[in-house]
Write an enzyme that holds these catalytic residues in place. Structure first.
Site, PDB file in Angstrom:
ATOM      1  N   HIS A 121      -5.656 -53.682  97.988  1.00 23.63           N
ATOM      2  CA  HIS A 121      -6.950 -54.391  98.490  1.00 23.63           C
ATOM      3  C   HIS A 121      -6.562 -55.023  99.533  1.00 23.63           C
ATOM      4  CE1 HIS A 121      -8.969 -52.973  94.805  1.00 23.63           C
ATOM      5  NE2 HIS A 121      -7.715 -53.235  94.313  1.00 23.63           N
ATOM      6  N   LYS A 123      -8.903 -70.932 104.631  1.00 29.23           N
ATOM      7  CA  LYS A 123      -9.024 -69.805 103.718  1.00 29.23           C
ATOM      8  C   LYS A 123      -7.701 -69.759 102.502  1.00 29.23           C
ATOM      9  CE  LYS A 123      -9.981 -65.273 104.620  1.00 29.23           C
ATOM     10  NZ  LYS A 123     -10.292 -63.972 105.881  1.00 29.23           N
ATOM     11  N   ARG A 145      -4.933 -49.554 101.813  1.00 30.22           N
ATOM     12  CA  ARG A 145      -6.031 -50.065 100.978  1.00 30.22           C
ATOM     13  C   ARG A 145      -6.375 -48.774 100.252  1.00 30.22           C
ATOM     14  NH1 ARG A 145     -10.392 -53.212 104.546  1.00 30.22           N
ATOM     15  NH2 ARG A 145     -11.512 -53.441 102.509  1.00 30.22           N
ATOM     16  N   HIS A 146      -7.259 -48.663  99.420  1.00 31.28           N
ATOM     17  CA  HIS A 146      -8.103 -47.728  98.640  1.00 31.28           C
ATOM     18  C   HIS A 146      -8.900 -47.032  99.532  1.00 31.28           C
ATOM     19  CE1 HIS A 146     -11.319 -50.577  98.750  1.00 31.28           C
ATOM     20  NE2 HIS A 146     -10.517 -51.348  98.598  1.00 31.28           N
ATOM     21  N   THR A 191      30.077 -69.884 106.840  1.00 30.73           N
ATOM     22  CA  THR A 191      31.276 -69.284 106.018  1.00 30.73           C
ATOM     23  C   THR A 191      31.609 -70.361 104.823  1.00 30.73           C
ATOM     24  OG1 THR A 191      32.736 -69.890 107.528  1.00 30.73           O
ATOM     25  CG2 THR A 191      32.257 -67.594 107.535  1.00 30.73           C
ATOM     26  N   GLY A 236      31.166 -67.313 102.202  1.00 36.70           N
ATOM     27  CA  GLY A 236      31.644 -66.059 102.129  1.00 36.70           C
ATOM     28  C   GLY A 236      32.254 -65.604 103.399  1.00 36.70           C
ATOM     29  N   ASN A 279     -17.921 -51.179  99.575  1.00 35.34           N
ATOM     30  CA  ASN A 279     -17.679 -51.180 101.008  1.00 35.34           C
ATOM     31  C   ASN A 279     -18.688 -50.687 102.088  1.00 35.34           C
ATOM     32  OD1 ASN A 279     -14.363 -50.136 100.187  1.00 35.34           O
ATOM     33  ND2 ASN A 279     -14.848 -52.188 100.599  1.00 35.34           N
ATOM     34  N   GLU A 325      -7.726 -57.057  93.568  1.00 31.95           N
ATOM     35  CA  GLU A 325      -8.249 -57.756  94.599  1.00 31.95           C
ATOM     36  C   GLU A 325      -8.542 -59.128  94.323  1.00 31.95           C
ATOM     37  OE1 GLU A 325      -8.136 -58.670  97.347  1.00 31.95           O
ATOM     38  OE2 GLU A 325      -9.431 -57.687  98.679  1.00 31.95           O
ATOM     39  N   ARG A 346     -11.319 -47.978  92.329  1.00 29.73           N
ATOM     40  CA  ARG A 346     -11.046 -47.452  93.704  1.00 29.73           C
ATOM     41  C   ARG A 346      -9.910 -47.392  94.138  1.00 29.73           C
ATOM     42  NH1 ARG A 346     -13.041 -52.739  93.682  1.00 29.73           N
ATOM     43  NH2 ARG A 346     -12.288 -54.447  95.218  1.00 29.73           N
ATOM     44  N   ARG A 389      29.653 -60.325 104.818  1.00 28.07           N
ATOM     45  CA  ARG A 389      29.463 -60.116 103.359  1.00 28.07           C
ATOM     46  C   ARG A 389      28.020 -60.161 103.104  1.00 28.07           C
ATOM     47  NH1 ARG A 389      34.522 -59.189 104.555  1.00 28.07           N
ATOM     48  NH2 ARG A 389      35.844 -58.922 102.961  1.00 28.07           N
TER      49      ARG A 389
HETATM   50  O1  F6P Z   1     -14.428 -56.638 101.834  1.00 33.15           O
HETATM   51  C1  F6P Z   1     -13.275 -56.106 101.167  1.00 33.15           C
HETATM   52  C2  F6P Z   1     -12.636 -56.993 100.380  1.00 33.15           C
HETATM   53  O2  F6P Z   1     -11.300 -56.381  99.730  1.00 33.15           O
HETATM   54  C3  F6P Z   1     -13.166 -57.930  99.368  1.00 33.15           C
HETATM   55  O3  F6P Z   1     -13.382 -57.362  98.095  1.00 33.15           O
HETATM   56  C4  F6P Z   1     -12.064 -59.088  99.276  1.00 33.15           C
HETATM   57  O4  F6P Z   1     -13.103 -60.342  98.873  1.00 33.15           O
HETATM   58  C5  F6P Z   1     -12.185 -59.382 100.922  1.00 33.15           C
HETATM   59  O5  F6P Z   1     -11.794 -57.969 101.278  1.00 33.15           O
HETATM   60  C6  F6P Z   1     -10.927 -60.279 101.088  1.00 33.15           C
HETATM   61  O6  F6P Z   1     -10.948 -60.320 102.651  1.00 33.15           O
HETATM   62  P1  F6P Z   1     -11.291 -61.853 103.022  1.00 33.15           P
HETATM   63  O7  F6P Z   1     -10.465 -62.712 102.328  1.00 33.15           O
HETATM   64  O8  F6P Z   1     -11.262 -61.878 104.697  1.00 33.15           O
HETATM   65  O9  F6P Z   1     -12.699 -62.293 102.535  1.00 33.15           O
END
Ligand code: F6P
Length: 408
Positions: free
Chosen positions: A361, A324, A226-227, A101, A17, A233, A295, A275, A21
């Site tokens: 979440h 993780k 978040r909620h 381009t 292009g 919590n 979540e 929530r 663009r």
């Molecule tokens: O603690 C709140 C929350 O939303 C949990 O329901 C969820 O498992 C967690 O956070 C996710 O965070 P992490 O991946 O750091 O455990």
């Protein structure tokens, strides 16, 4: 191998292009989407090569096809970027985007043949604009902030840039059937007003097309929150489907006031858990519950505290600490699973043209945040998404700028 496909993926996306663009905008969005999904993706932008190797002082005459020295320097930059691209694909890259381009059939044939010889699939994406307003907006919003024009008078910069476009225009050849010999193409006219697709097949190219069909350039803020605090919590327990605590209910009221004070009401999405729906309940606008926003499913650990998991299931706890992103709770989900189920959410959020608010979440918001802020998912998995705080993502030319608003 791509994360969602049994076939190995080795795709080169070749942008086509005239300047202004939106090629770089599209290239970066596609790269962000595919790397967020887990494909090893990289953009090779010829302008960056030119600036890094030759400096950013070039005025329009450098781009004049009659400028022999300019032509030679520009083909060297194109060659350097293509060489690096092919080398990178040889080291396990899955998707490379060649952002230039690529304005003639001959040039595109050379690029295609080199990629095909390396065993790579090629898709051209041409961005063409018939709507002069889109081009004007592009020049003003992206080119004036380009390092090519740093410190230059804006009127002079715009005039120079227009002259640069004219040089390219003098020998520009739009994509034709000839380009599809051994390759596929997607032609986008006026950012999706018209889309022409030629010989496109396969899982990843199909995903790419679906994404491009929903892309637009309307700028709007995105609010992530978040909620309000839930009763689980309060106890430090993960997952579950608990109602809001007294503090969480106060947040829901404050959030309603925040939304009422916005210039334009947002489209609101929640998860299907109590929530988030209770947090949205006082809002003066409707909200849309969406299961994909629930979540992360902690499986057998649902309802436990982190201390309980560490004590009763130390192997699970340690395995999650180690990786993780990929760790999957027994009978539950991993972050990668969450990202995969959020793909339709991203498509919908891209499609929407008004401001958006997502009430969800911690894990889900980390994944969405990584996409919008162009971060590798592994880099945000420990980032705190605090309760009772709205994260506002304001759109800039290529990236969002974040501000946080603590309401309680
Ligand atoms: O603690 C709140 C929350 O939303 C949990 O329901 C969820 O498992 C967690 O956070 C996710 O965070 P992490 O991946 O750091 O455990």
């Amino acid at each position: 191998m791509g994360p969602n496909s049994p076939h190995s993926t080795r795709l080169v996306i070749v942008m086509v292009g005239l300047p202004a663009r939106g090629k770089t905008y599209i290239a970066r969005k596609v790269a962000r989407f595919l790397s967020w999904l887990g494909y090893r993706t990289r953009v090779f932008n010829i302008g960056d090569y030119r600036r890094a190797r030759l400096g950013s002082q070039h005025r329009h005459d450098f781009f004049d096809p009659g400028n022999v020295e300019g032509n030679r320097a520009r083909s060297e930059m194109a060659e350097a970027a293509l060489g690096d691209l092919l080398a990178w694909m040889g080291t396990g890259g899955e998707v490379a985007i060649y952002d230039a381009t690529n304005s003639t059939v001959k040039r595109r044939a050379t690029v295609r043949d080199r990629c095909v010889a390396a065993g790579l699939q090629v898709v051209f994406i041409e961005s063409a604009c018939e709507d002069q307003n889109i081009i004007e907006a592009n020049i003003r919003e992206t080119k004036l902030t380009s390092p090519d024009y740093a410190g230059m008078d804006p009127v002079e910069a715009v005039a120079d840039f227009r002259a640069r476009i004219a040089h390219y225009q003098s020998r520009y050849e739009p994509l034709t059937d000839a380009d599809a010999e051994g390759a596929s193409f997607i032609k986008l006219i006026d950012v999706g007003r018209v889309v022409v697709v030629h010989r496109l097949d396969g899982y990843l190219p199909g995903k790419l097309l679906f994404y491009l069909l929903n892309l637009h350039v309307v700028r709007r803020p995105i609010y992530l929150t978040r909620h309000g605090e839930s009763t689980l919590n309060e106890e430090g327990r993960i997952g579950g489907d608990a109602p809001l605590s007294a503090k969480g209910t106060v947040y829901a009221q404050k959030l309603a006031e925040f939304v009422d004070a916005l210039e334009q009401p947002p489209e609101v999405f929640t998860s299907t858990l109590q929530r988030t729906m209770q947090t949205a309940a006082p809002l003066s606008v409707d909200s849309n519950p969406w299961r994909a926003l629930d979540e992360i499913d902690a499986g057998v650990c649902d309802g436990m505290t982190y201390a309980e998991i560490a004590l009763k299931m130390p192997h699970e706890y340690e395995a999650r600490q180690r990786d993780k992103l990929r760790y999957r709770y027994p009978r539950g989900e991993s972050y990668q699973d969450v990202i995969a189920r959020l793909e339709p959410v991203i498509i919908e959020l891209e499609r929407q043209r008004q401001p958006l608010m997502v009430i969800a979440h911690q894990a889900v918001l980390r994944a969405l945040y990584a996409y919008f802020m162009d971060k590798a998912p592994e880099d945000v998995l420990r980032m705190e998404i605090p309760l009772h705080t709205v994260i506002r993502l304001a759109p800039g030319p290529y990236a969002f700028v974040e501000t946080r608003h603590r309401l309680v």
